[in-house]
Motif scaffolding. Structure first.
Motif, mmCIF file in Angstrom:
data_model
loop_
_atom_site.group_PDB
_atom_site.id
_atom_site.type_symbol
_atom_site.label_atom_id
_atom_site.label_comp_id
_atom_site.label_asym_id
_atom_site.label_seq_id
_atom_site.Cartn_x
_atom_site.Cartn_y
_atom_site.Cartn_z
ATOM 1 N N LEU A 62 2.282 -7.537 -3.993
ATOM 2 C CA LEU A 62 3.390 -6.846 -3.474
ATOM 3 C C LEU A 62 3.065 -5.223 -4.058
ATOM 4 O O LEU A 62 3.276 -4.217 -3.489
ATOM 5 N N THR A 63 2.542 -5.159 -5.068
ATOM 6 C CA THR A 63 2.142 -3.720 -5.795
ATOM 7 C C THR A 63 1.171 -2.994 -4.701
ATOM 8 O O THR A 63 1.166 -2.012 -4.554
ATOM 9 N N LEU A 64 -0.080 -3.891 -4.441
ATOM 10 C CA LEU A 64 -0.953 -3.375 -3.555
ATOM 11 C C LEU A 64 -0.400 -3.195 -2.210
ATOM 12 O O LEU A 64 -0.980 -2.378 -1.444
ATOM 13 N N LEU A 65 0.403 -3.922 -1.693
ATOM 14 C CA LEU A 65 1.038 -3.683 -0.445
ATOM 15 C C LEU A 65 1.788 -2.326 -0.572
ATOM 16 O O LEU A 65 1.760 -1.650 0.361
ATOM 17 N N ALA A 66 2.411 -2.075 -1.575
ATOM 18 C CA ALA A 66 3.194 -0.713 -1.656
ATOM 19 C C ALA A 66 2.169 0.298 -1.580
ATOM 20 O O ALA A 66 2.295 1.427 -0.906
ATOM 21 N N TYR A 67 0.946 0.206 -2.334
ATOM 22 C CA TYR A 67 -0.294 0.892 -2.348
ATOM 23 C C TYR A 67 -0.754 1.659 -0.707
ATOM 24 O O TYR A 67 -0.711 2.500 -0.381
ATOM 25 N N ALA A 68 -0.870 0.400 -0.346
ATOM 26 C CA ALA A 68 -1.566 0.326 1.139
ATOM 27 C C ALA A 68 -0.588 0.907 2.087
ATOM 28 O O ALA A 68 -0.790 1.584 2.769
ATOM 29 N N LEU A 69 0.663 0.728 1.722
ATOM 30 C CA LEU A 69 1.969 1.372 2.695
ATOM 31 C C LEU A 69 1.914 3.001 2.523
ATOM 32 O O LEU A 69 1.873 3.552 3.317
ATOM 33 N N HIS A 70 1.656 3.146 1.419
ATOM 34 C CA HIS A 70 1.752 4.651 0.876
ATOM 35 C C HIS A 70 0.656 5.180 1.597
ATOM 36 O O HIS A 70 0.529 6.361 2.104
ATOM 37 N N ARG A 71 -0.739 4.680 1.590
ATOM 38 C CA ARG A 71 -1.979 5.133 2.318
ATOM 39 C C ARG A 71 -1.889 5.092 3.494
ATOM 40 O O ARG A 71 -2.883 5.442 4.145
ATOM 41 N N GLN A 72 -1.155 4.280 3.991
ATOM 42 C CA GLN A 72 -0.842 4.042 5.502
ATOM 43 C C GLN A 72 -2.239 3.578 6.039
ATOM 44 O O GLN A 72 -2.826 3.847 7.184
ATOM 45 N N ASP A 73 -2.700 2.418 5.297
ATOM 46 C CA ASP A 73 -3.762 1.823 5.866
ATOM 47 C C ASP A 73 -3.600 0.432 6.261
ATOM 48 O O ASP A 73 -3.226 -0.705 5.821
ATOM 49 N N PRO A 74 -3.673 0.407 7.869
ATOM 50 C CA PRO A 74 -3.084 -0.782 8.909
ATOM 51 C C PRO A 74 -3.973 -2.342 8.263
ATOM 52 O O PRO A 74 -3.200 -3.287 8.152
ATOM 53 N N VAL A 75 -5.244 -2.018 7.931
ATOM 54 C CA VAL A 75 -6.000 -3.266 7.352
ATOM 55 C C VAL A 75 -5.845 -3.794 6.191
ATOM 56 O O VAL A 75 -5.376 -5.133 6.120
ATOM 57 N N PHE A 76 -5.457 -2.772 5.243
ATOM 58 C CA PHE A 76 -5.030 -3.297 3.892
ATOM 59 C C PHE A 76 -3.711 -3.994 3.805
ATOM 60 O O PHE A 76 -3.274 -4.732 3.326
ATOM 61 N N ILE A 77 -2.611 -3.389 4.777
ATOM 62 C CA ILE A 77 -1.373 -3.709 4.658
ATOM 63 C C ILE A 77 -1.389 -5.092 5.410
ATOM 64 O O ILE A 77 -0.657 -5.875 4.901
ATOM 65 N N LEU A 78 -1.960 -5.186 6.541
ATOM 66 C CA LEU A 78 -2.078 -6.731 7.179
ATOM 67 C C LEU A 78 -2.445 -7.653 6.071
ATOM 68 O O LEU A 78 -1.881 -8.934 6.152
ATOM 69 N N GLY A 79 -3.648 -7.273 5.416
ATOM 70 C CA GLY A 79 -4.244 -8.447 4.562
ATOM 71 C C GLY A 79 -3.264 -8.513 3.341
ATOM 72 O O GLY A 79 -2.947 -9.882 3.061
ATOM 73 N N GLN A 80 -2.563 -7.551 2.798
ATOM 74 C CA GLN A 80 -1.744 -7.835 1.674
ATOM 75 C C GLN A 80 -0.285 -8.424 1.946
ATOM 76 O O GLN A 80 -0.039 -9.490 1.545
ATOM 77 N N SER A 81 0.053 -8.274 3.369
ATOM 78 C CA SER A 81 1.252 -8.819 3.806
ATOM 79 C C SER A 81 0.966 -10.371 3.889
ATOM 80 O O SER A 81 1.989 -11.198 3.545
ATOM 81 N N LEU A 82 -0.058 -10.708 4.772
ATOM 82 C CA LEU A 82 -0.431 -12.148 4.870
ATOM 83 C C LEU A 82 -0.487 -12.907 3.628
ATOM 84 O O LEU A 82 0.046 -14.106 3.405
ATOM 85 N N GLY A 83 -1.134 -12.239 2.673
ATOM 86 C CA GLY A 83 -1.285 -12.884 1.264
ATOM 87 C C GLY A 83 -0.134 -13.235 0.476
ATOM 88 O O GLY A 83 -0.004 -14.391 0.063
ATOM 89 N N VAL A 84 0.590 -12.275 0.817
ATOM 90 C CA VAL A 84 2.093 -12.270 -0.151
ATOM 91 C C VAL A 84 2.924 -13.559 0.397
ATOM 92 O O VAL A 84 3.528 -14.540 -0.291
#
Length: 105
Positions: A62-84
């Motif tokens: 969740l914390t990495l997802l917040a970071y990915a959202l802040h960075r607006q990185d769609p690949v990172f967002i998708l990966g962390q969302s599925l993982g959570v």
């Protein structure tokens, strides 16, 4: 001190530095799950995935997802969302099994 950190992390503002620190902290939380899993497996002399592994996965994810959202990185967002979602499902299954075991007593 702040200027050194800004330079080291290659960011220009304190706000961006805070986000980098959040990202590093999240990655450390996320990495702790492997250490916990390793220790648990060594103690039992077999591969074990303890409940705490999934809690560190969720908190770090969740914390990495917040970071990915802040960075607006769609690949990172998708990966962390599925993982959570997967980590939450594993905890759900653990607690469902515990409920079933209690009810059968």
């Amino acid at each position: 001190m702040i200027e050194t950190l800004l330079s080291f992390f290659k960011v220009e503002t304190r706000a961006e530095l805070i986000w980098v620190i959040i990202g590093v902290g999240a990655q450390l939380l996320f990495s702790m799950r492997f250490i916990i899993q390793w220790i648990a497996s060594e103690k039992q002399r077999r591969s074990v995935v303890p409940e705490l592994f999934w809690w560190f996965s969720i908190i770090g994810g969740l914390t990495l997802l917040a970071y990915a959202l802040h960075r607006q990185d769609p690949v990172f967002i998708l990966g962390q969302s599925l993982g959570v979602v997967i980590y939450l499902r594993n905890l759900w299954l653990i607690y469902a099994e515990k409920r079933t075991a209690r009810q059968s007593l």
